[in-house]
Design a protein around this motif. Structure first.
Motif, mmCIF file in Angstrom:
data_model
loop_
_atom_site.group_PDB
_atom_site.id
_atom_site.type_symbol
_atom_site.label_atom_id
_atom_site.label_comp_id
_atom_site.label_asym_id
_atom_site.label_seq_id
_atom_site.Cartn_x
_atom_site.Cartn_y
_atom_site.Cartn_z
ATOM 1 N N MET A 23 0.881 -1.189 0.000
ATOM 2 C CA MET A 23 0.000 0.000 0.000
ATOM 3 C C MET A 23 0.912 1.232 0.000
ATOM 4 S SD MET A 23 -1.502 -0.201 3.942
ATOM 5 C CE MET A 23 -1.939 1.543 3.956
ATOM 6 N N ASP A 24 1.936 1.125 -0.846
ATOM 7 C CA ASP A 24 3.004 2.123 -0.859
ATOM 8 C C ASP A 24 3.001 2.940 -2.141
ATOM 9 O OD1 ASP A 24 3.670 -0.090 -2.412
ATOM 10 O OD2 ASP A 24 5.828 0.204 -2.158
ATOM 11 N N GLU A 25 1.821 3.051 -2.777
ATOM 12 C CA GLU A 25 1.770 3.825 -4.015
ATOM 13 C C GLU A 25 2.258 5.248 -3.708
ATOM 14 O OE1 GLU A 25 -0.893 2.406 -2.588
ATOM 15 O OE2 GLU A 25 -1.139 0.610 -3.816
ATOM 16 N N LEU A 218 12.917 -11.578 -1.601
ATOM 17 C CA LEU A 218 12.897 -11.214 -3.029
ATOM 18 C C LEU A 218 11.453 -10.943 -3.442
ATOM 19 C CD1 LEU A 218 14.459 -11.086 -5.792
ATOM 20 C CD2 LEU A 218 13.716 -13.471 -6.126
ATOM 21 N N LYS A 219 11.263 -9.847 -4.163
ATOM 22 C CA LYS A 219 9.921 -9.536 -4.697
ATOM 23 C C LYS A 219 10.007 -9.478 -6.220
ATOM 24 C CE LYS A 219 6.116 -6.255 -4.488
ATOM 25 N NZ LYS A 219 5.259 -5.462 -3.603
ATOM 26 N N PRO A 220 9.811 -10.599 -6.877
ATOM 27 C CA PRO A 220 10.000 -10.644 -8.327
ATOM 28 C C PRO A 220 8.675 -10.592 -9.085
ATOM 29 C CG PRO A 220 9.934 -12.859 -7.465
ATOM 30 C CD PRO A 220 9.588 -11.931 -6.310
ATOM 31 N N SER A 293 -0.185 -5.197 -4.787
ATOM 32 C CA SER A 293 -0.915 -3.951 -4.559
ATOM 33 C C SER A 293 -2.212 -4.037 -5.354
ATOM 34 C CB SER A 293 -0.053 -2.760 -5.001
ATOM 35 O OG SER A 293 -0.846 -1.651 -5.306
ATOM 36 N N ARG A 294 -2.112 -3.849 -6.690
ATOM 37 C CA ARG A 294 -3.337 -3.788 -7.498
ATOM 38 C C ARG A 294 -4.199 -5.042 -7.378
ATOM 39 N NH1 ARG A 294 -0.096 -1.881 -12.699
ATOM 40 N NH2 ARG A 294 1.542 -2.789 -11.405
ATOM 41 N N ALA A 295 -3.575 -6.231 -7.411
ATOM 42 C CA ALA A 295 -4.364 -7.471 -7.435
ATOM 43 C C ALA A 295 -5.082 -7.738 -6.118
ATOM 44 C CB ALA A 295 -3.473 -8.658 -7.809
HETATM 45 P P1 13P Z 1 1.557 -4.438 -7.967
HETATM 46 O O1 13P Z 1 1.162 -5.687 -7.241
HETATM 47 O O2 13P Z 1 0.383 -3.527 -8.300
HETATM 48 O O3 13P Z 1 2.474 -4.690 -9.119
HETATM 49 O O4 13P Z 1 2.391 -3.575 -6.933
HETATM 50 C C1 13P Z 1 3.370 -4.207 -6.219
HETATM 51 C C2 13P Z 1 4.415 -3.251 -5.878
HETATM 52 O O5 13P Z 1 4.769 -3.111 -4.736
HETATM 53 C C3 13P Z 1 5.056 -2.502 -6.959
HETATM 54 O O6 13P Z 1 6.236 -1.934 -6.507
#
Ligand code: 13P
Length: 335
Positions: A23-25, A218-220, A293-295
């Motif tokens: 939730m870091d938009e 890791l966030k891939p 985030s979006r999903a």
């Molecule tokens: P999404 O899941 O919308 O791609 O966002 C994840 C995120 O943290 C993007 O940096």
């Protein structure tokens, strides 16, 4: 650096069947999403929306950690409690996005480089004092006719590694996010080749910069065909390509992998995570979860639409999407 305390935080983030909530938009990204739904693009509306998220009933059953943004980490609920306190009371670990966004990379047409290393040690020290225990930095890799270049991949990987070691020195778990974008008409195979190159380069740089793999996440991206590709492979093919790539590229000492959703629909993001768990149950050395985030947020944001009377239903949708992804993490999701 206390490796044990980093390991403990990582373990908490990867616990059970839970995932992370991004939730870091940034202000501009949040405003873009608000604009599309005719929601006023003001600080107060951003605050209201983030209050809706952090006060969602039962959120903590599905979410282990929430990634905040600089504006959000300083904000409070209408009755004056800092969001970070609300999260901590629920047992959700607060995190913070610390990169300052991806900009055009000089000398490398059509490629991006992430800013934010200046004063990072100082900024992280403040975030730690505010209560954040993990951080996130996103690098963006673009697939095109002549991209990505090795110069771009190396520069992004180096910055990710410098960021990660600074986090660990301060006692925060770095979430290392190299995102190969889905835009384009490339195939699944091309995404696999590019992601393989990116991950090898990133782990090489992490090693050179003395990052402890045991104390990072890791966030891939998942390995998927381009959004405009005529061939849209099924979830099983995505699962196989993704996990086979990670088995080759991600050291077993990394405690967790948490996917970004990257513009996939909420349903696809859940279905694909589920397929990975069904097909590779007991064959993965790391925990594998979501950090969407979006999903996770999109149905909730659309329902809210800036209206107080929709808050309860929007919160229900947020919880539902998060909960569905906990089922996917157990290989128990059905569409
Ligand atoms: P999404 O899941 O919308 O791609 O966002 C994840 C995120 O943290 C993007 O940096």
């Amino acid at each position: 650096m206390e490796l044990q305390s980093l390991k403990n935080i990582a373990k908490q983030l990867m616990a059970g069947n839970k995932g992370l909530l991004a939730m870091d938009e940034s202000t501009s990204t949040c405003n873009k999403r608000f604009q599309a739904l005719d929601i006023p693009q003001t600080e107060e509306y951003r605050r209201k929306y983030r209050e809706l998220i952090v006060t969602t009933p039962r959120l903590e059953e599905a979410i282990s950690g929430a990634i905040l943004f600089d504006e959000t980490i300083r904000q409070s609920t209408a009755d004056g409690k800092l969001f970070i306190e609300t999260l901590k009371e629920k047992g959700i670990v607060p995190g913070i996005k610390v990169d300052e966004g991806a900009i055009d990379m000089d000398g490398f047409p059509d490629e991006k480089i992430t800013e934010g290393l200046d004063n990072l040690h100082k900024r992280l020290t403040e975030y730690y004092a505010l209560g954040a225990r993990f951080a996130k930095w996103r690098a963006v890799i673009t697939i095109g006719n002549n991209t990505p270049t090795s110069g771009n991949i190396k520069a992004n990987a180096f910055l990710l590694a410098r960021y990660a070691i600074i986090c660990q020195e301060i006692g925060m778990v770095p979430i290392v996010e190299p995102e190969v974008l889905m835009d384009g008409n490339h195939s699944l195979k091309t995404c696999a080749e590019v992601t393989t190159e990116v991950l090898h380069t990133v782990f090489n740089q992490l090693y050179q910069q003395r990052v402890s793999f045991e104390g990072m996440i890791l966030k891939p991206n998942m390995i998927v065909p381009g959004l405009q590709s005529p061939q849209q492979d099924n979830a099983d093919a995505v699962a196989d390509a993704t996990i086979n790539c990670f088995l080759r590229c991600v050291p077993a000492s990394v405690p967790g992998i948490a996917f970004l959703s990257g513009g996939q629909s909420p349903e696809l993001a859940s279905e694909r995570l589920n397929a990975m768990h069904v097909r590779f149950k007991d064959k993965m050395p790391w925990a594998l979860t979501f950090s969407y985030s979006r999903a996770v947020q999109q149905p909730c944001l659309e329902k809210w639409g800036g209206r107080d009377e929709n808050i309860a239903e929007a919160q229900r949708l947020l919880y539902e999407r998060a909960h569905i992804n906990t089922l996917a993490r157990e290989g128990k999701y059905t569409a």
